[in-house]
Design an enzyme around this catalytic site. Sequence first.
Site, PDB file in Angstrom:
ATOM      1  N   GLY A   1       0.847  -1.196   0.000  1.00  0.00           N
ATOM      2  CA  GLY A   1       0.000   0.000   0.000  1.00  0.00           C
ATOM      3  C   GLY A   1       0.873   1.233   0.000  1.00  0.00           C
TER       4      GLY A   1
ATOM      5  N   GLY B   1       2.919   4.471   1.294  1.00  0.00           N
ATOM      6  CA  GLY B   1       3.757   4.679   2.477  1.00  0.00           C
ATOM      7  C   GLY B   1       3.033   5.445   3.567  1.00  0.00           C
TER       8      GLY B   1
ATOM      9  N   VAL C   1      -0.124   2.538   4.709  1.00  0.00           N
ATOM     10  CA  VAL C   1       0.302   1.273   5.334  1.00  0.00           C
ATOM     11  C   VAL C   1       1.603   1.456   6.123  1.00  0.00           C
ATOM     12  CG1 VAL C   1       1.076  -1.075   4.841  1.00  0.00           C
ATOM     13  CG2 VAL C   1      -0.898  -0.143   3.648  1.00  0.00           C
ATOM     14  N   GLY C   2       2.555   2.162   5.518  1.00  0.00           N
ATOM     15  CA  GLY C   2       3.829   2.400   6.210  1.00  0.00           C
ATOM     16  C   GLY C   2       3.585   3.158   7.512  1.00  0.00           C
TER      17      GLY C   2
ATOM     18  N   GLU D   1      18.146   3.071   6.627  1.00  0.00           N
ATOM     19  CA  GLU D   1      19.187   3.062   5.584  1.00  0.00           C
ATOM     20  C   GLU D   1      18.729   4.063   4.557  1.00  0.00           C
ATOM     21  OE1 GLU D   1      19.112  -0.962   4.026  1.00  0.00           O
ATOM     22  OE2 GLU D   1      21.280  -0.909   3.990  1.00  0.00           O
TER      23      GLU D   1
ATOM     24  N   CYS E   1      21.455   4.116  -4.177  1.00  0.00           N
ATOM     25  CA  CYS E   1      21.855   4.855  -2.975  1.00  0.00           C
ATOM     26  C   CYS E   1      23.367   4.967  -2.911  1.00  0.00           C
ATOM     27  CB  CYS E   1      21.343   4.137  -1.743  1.00  0.00           C
ATOM     28  SG  CYS E   1      21.844   2.420  -1.691  1.00  0.00           S
TER      29      CYS E   1
HETATM   30  P1  NAD Z   1      10.852   6.623  -0.491  1.00  0.00           P
HETATM   31  O1  NAD Z   1      11.482   7.109   0.760  1.00  0.00           O
HETATM   32  O2  NAD Z   1       9.939   7.518  -1.231  1.00  0.00           O
HETATM   33  O3  NAD Z   1      10.000   5.294  -0.162  1.00  0.00           O
HETATM   34  C1  NAD Z   1      10.588   4.188   0.453  1.00  0.00           C
HETATM   35  C2  NAD Z   1       9.488   3.353   1.087  1.00  0.00           C
HETATM   36  O4  NAD Z   1       8.905   4.098   2.165  1.00  0.00           O
HETATM   37  C3  NAD Z   1       8.346   3.017   0.121  1.00  0.00           C
HETATM   38  O5  NAD Z   1       7.896   1.709   0.374  1.00  0.00           O
HETATM   39  C4  NAD Z   1       7.290   4.049   0.519  1.00  0.00           C
HETATM   40  O6  NAD Z   1       5.971   3.633   0.212  1.00  0.00           O
HETATM   41  C5  NAD Z   1       7.501   4.128   2.030  1.00  0.00           C
HETATM   42  N1  NAD Z   1       6.982   5.340   2.666  1.00  0.00           N
HETATM   43  C6  NAD Z   1       6.721   6.546   2.099  1.00  0.00           C
HETATM   44  N2  NAD Z   1       6.208   7.393   3.024  1.00  0.00           N
HETATM   45  C7  NAD Z   1       6.158   6.715   4.197  1.00  0.00           C
HETATM   46  C8  NAD Z   1       5.725   7.047   5.521  1.00  0.00           C
HETATM   47  N3  NAD Z   1       5.245   8.255   5.828  1.00  0.00           N
HETATM   48  N4  NAD Z   1       5.819   6.113   6.483  1.00  0.00           N
HETATM   49  C9  NAD Z   1       6.328   4.879   6.207  1.00  0.00           C
HETATM   50  N5  NAD Z   1       6.731   4.498   4.973  1.00  0.00           N
HETATM   51  C10 NAD Z   1       6.657   5.411   3.979  1.00  0.00           C
HETATM   52  O7  NAD Z   1      12.045   6.098  -1.416  1.00  0.00           O
HETATM   53  P2  NAD Z   1      11.978   5.409  -2.874  1.00  0.00           P
HETATM   54  O8  NAD Z   1      11.785   6.455  -3.900  1.00  0.00           O
HETATM   55  O9  NAD Z   1      11.071   4.239  -2.853  1.00  0.00           O
HETATM   56  O10 NAD Z   1      13.479   4.839  -2.991  1.00  0.00           O
HETATM   57  C11 NAD Z   1      14.547   5.635  -3.355  1.00  0.00           C
HETATM   58  C12 NAD Z   1      15.265   6.202  -2.128  1.00  0.00           C
HETATM   59  O11 NAD Z   1      15.784   5.145  -1.324  1.00  0.00           O
HETATM   60  C13 NAD Z   1      16.478   7.052  -2.510  1.00  0.00           C
HETATM   61  O12 NAD Z   1      16.567   8.134  -1.613  1.00  0.00           O
HETATM   62  C14 NAD Z   1      17.662   6.089  -2.326  1.00  0.00           C
HETATM   63  O13 NAD Z   1      18.887   6.760  -2.100  1.00  0.00           O
HETATM   64  C15 NAD Z   1      17.190   5.331  -1.102  1.00  0.00           C
HETATM   65  N6  NAD Z   1      17.837   4.013  -1.003  1.00  0.00           N
HETATM   66  C16 NAD Z   1      18.722   3.783   0.006  1.00  0.00           C
HETATM   67  C17 NAD Z   1      19.361   2.550   0.084  1.00  0.00           C
HETATM   68  C18 NAD Z   1      20.354   2.250   1.177  1.00  0.00           C
HETATM   69  O14 NAD Z   1      20.749   1.095   1.311  1.00  0.00           O
HETATM   70  N7  NAD Z   1      20.740   3.218   1.973  1.00  0.00           N
HETATM   71  C19 NAD Z   1      19.092   1.562  -0.875  1.00  0.00           C
HETATM   72  C20 NAD Z   1      18.167   1.832  -1.885  1.00  0.00           C
HETATM   73  C21 NAD Z   1      17.534   3.061  -1.916  1.00  0.00           C
END
Ligand code: NAD
Length: 329
Positions: free
Chosen positions: A209, A211, A214-215, A253, A287
């Site tokens: 769902g 973020g 559901v998150g 992370e 990342c």
């Molecule tokens: P994002 O932060 O938009 O979303 C990540 C996840 O968090 C998704 O499943 C999203 O639905 C959920 N989410 C969004 N809002 C939320 C909330 N309020 N509460 C809980 N969950 C919520 O990131 P993205 O666009 O999916 O991924 C890319 C990002 O992730 C980039 O910033 C990248 O650098 C980072 N990343 C980091 C690593 C690492 O190992 N450090 C690895 C891969 C990606």
Amino acid sequence: MATMTEKEKIKTFTTHYIDGAFVGSHGREVMDIINPTNGQVIARVTLADEEDARRAIAAARRAFASFGRTTKEERAKILRRLHEVVSAHVDELTAAMVEEYGGTVAFSRILMEGAANAFLSAEKALQELPLTRTWGKTTVTLEPVGVAGLITPWNANSFFLSAKLASAVAAGCTTVIKPSELSPLQTRVWLECVREAELPNGLCNVVAGRGDVVGAELVRNPDVAKISFTGSVAVGQTIMRDGAATMKRVTLELGGKSPNILLDDADLDKAIPTALAIAFMNSGQACVAGTRLLVPKARLDEVKRAILAAMHAFPAAIREIQRPRSDRW
Ligand code: NAD
């Protein structure tokens, strides 16, 4: 012979995985999933809502009563089984990632091999880590914390599904996973692996769902003891702040902009192609992408010329660097 129309090719997902079974979504919102390489709708997913998340949390909580008491060997057996089934489906996982996410076959395959091997790494860590240690009159026993909420990012969804589940299983935690809502194809193939592994019901629950729906429910629900999140800095900050209300253990992370550093004596013939590969692997969507390069001022012009020259050879160089290798993980 009749060919499939574009509409017929669209896959539909209307269920979540709760308590060992695919169950219909309580949430009603439907989202289109678009293949980023051609802009075509390839799937339609019915998104979970807070009620789906609460059902999954309840299942994980019930399962924790027994899974939280498992021995190292019982957990290790589950990890080996997960490694077996995910390894057997690396091709399908790679194909789903390429179609849904638009990554190259080479890069996606490396990630999916990593997804399989994450279970073996967790098993090794579990076997090597003493769960009880004594210092003088003090004995410390590592115990599972409870239900873990695992949240994955869009750009490495299936890898993190595996890596996070592997750690949770090793620790004796049951899980509710919120995959990236943009990754239903990958998540479904991965879930078929989980089903094949015949885990105890409620150990691995998956609700796809948004973020902020559901998150956010996972983060605020008092029955979730821990959040493991990989994603952006902005969302990580929200999770850390909102998780404090229920004293969640939070592991974040996040994204970064760490530079590569060239020293005075750097061999540019080697360093520049490597720096380009590190910056642009996976189309720059990583990342770990080193998208900044710090160079000695005296060599700046030389570095600029070397970058321009290396750009021409880059497509061939990146293919070589991304070539799957069995010793990589
Ligand atoms: P994002 O932060 O938009 O979303 C990540 C996840 O968090 C998704 O499943 C999203 O639905 C959920 N989410 C969004 N809002 C939320 C909330 N309020 N509460 C809980 N969950 C919520 O990131 P993205 O666009 O999916 O991924 C890319 C990002 O992730 C980039 O910033 C990248 O650098 C980072 N990343 C980091 C690593 C690492 O190992 N450090 C690895 C891969 C990606």
